[in-house]
Design an enzyme around this catalytic site. Structure first.
Site, PDB file in Angstrom:
ATOM      1  N   PHE A  14      11.602 -16.555  19.283  1.00 53.37           N
ATOM      2  CA  PHE A  14      12.558 -17.096  20.246  1.00 53.37           C
ATOM      3  C   PHE A  14      12.593 -16.281  21.528  1.00 53.37           C
ATOM      4  O   PHE A  14      13.337 -16.586  22.427  1.00 53.37           O
ATOM      5  CB  PHE A  14      13.963 -17.256  19.654  1.00 53.37           C
ATOM      6  CG  PHE A  14      14.368 -16.207  18.671  1.00 53.37           C
ATOM      7  CD1 PHE A  14      14.650 -16.576  17.369  1.00 53.37           C
ATOM      8  CD2 PHE A  14      14.482 -14.886  19.024  1.00 53.37           C
ATOM      9  CE1 PHE A  14      15.045 -15.624  16.437  1.00 53.37           C
ATOM     10  CE2 PHE A  14      14.887 -13.941  18.115  1.00 53.37           C
ATOM     11  CZ  PHE A  14      15.163 -14.314  16.810  1.00 53.37           C
ATOM     12  N   LYS A  30      21.145 -19.958  13.003  1.00 57.60           N
ATOM     13  CA  LYS A  30      22.078 -19.456  11.999  1.00 57.60           C
ATOM     14  C   LYS A  30      21.841 -17.965  11.772  1.00 57.60           C
ATOM     15  O   LYS A  30      20.739 -17.556  11.423  1.00 57.60           O
ATOM     16  CB  LYS A  30      21.916 -20.207  10.686  1.00 57.60           C
ATOM     17  CG  LYS A  30      22.900 -19.740   9.622  1.00 57.60           C
ATOM     18  CD  LYS A  30      22.811 -20.603   8.379  1.00 57.60           C
ATOM     19  CE  LYS A  30      23.939 -20.265   7.451  1.00 57.60           C
ATOM     20  NZ  LYS A  30      23.587 -19.411   6.368  1.00 57.60           N
ATOM     21  N   HIS A  34      23.760 -12.411  15.994  1.00 52.00           N
ATOM     22  CA  HIS A  34      24.440 -11.181  15.563  1.00 52.00           C
ATOM     23  C   HIS A  34      23.461 -10.064  15.220  1.00 52.00           C
ATOM     24  O   HIS A  34      23.870  -8.915  15.074  1.00 52.00           O
ATOM     25  CB  HIS A  34      25.419 -11.460  14.418  1.00 52.00           C
ATOM     26  CG  HIS A  34      24.779 -11.662  13.078  1.00 52.00           C
ATOM     27  ND1 HIS A  34      25.497 -11.542  11.920  1.00 52.00           N
ATOM     28  CD2 HIS A  34      23.530 -11.994  12.710  1.00 52.00           C
ATOM     29  CE1 HIS A  34      24.705 -11.763  10.878  1.00 52.00           C
ATOM     30  NE2 HIS A  34      23.512 -12.059  11.355  1.00 52.00           N
TER      31      HIS A  34
END
Length: 119
Positions: A14, A30, A34
């Protein structure tokens, strides 16, 4: 059920916008953001935003925790997310974020929160 012919699972990075499918209806991330500090999180979100392009009906769905907002350190008022936050920091250098921190992070990437849902 019934989505196999309408979805596509893609391997890649990504951080590389060339590996993110362009113009999809929905992008699902998902427990991704974090894992990263703010600078790398913004970079990831910007790459996804580039892939979304001008498709105004495209949606980014982030499935992640939202920390409660606190004005100061309150050791008598810790919850599960606080311990998960510490775990993310020491294991991968990431962090859990409060709603205002999510707002700021997405704002830096040129995005905005439309809805937060409690699971």
């Amino acid at each position: 059920a019934g989505v196999a012919d309408r979805c596509k699972l893609v391997a890649g990075s990504f951080f590389d916008s060339d590996t993110i499918p362009k113009g999809a209806d929905v992008y699902v991330m998902k427990n991704i953001i974090h894992d990263w500090d703010d600078a790398e999180s913004v970079a990831i979100l910007q790459r996804v935003g580039e892939a979304m392009g001008d498709n105004t009906s495209s949606t980014l769905c982030i499935l992640d925790l939202v920390k409660g907002q606190r004005d100061a350190y309150e050791p008598w008022n810790l919850d599960f997310v606080d311990f998960f936050d510490l775990n993310m920091l020491v294991t991968v250098g990431g962090r859990e974020r409060s709603r205002s921190e999510w707002d700021a992070l997405l704002g830096k990437a040129g995005m905005r929160i439309v809805k937060v849902m409690r699971a």
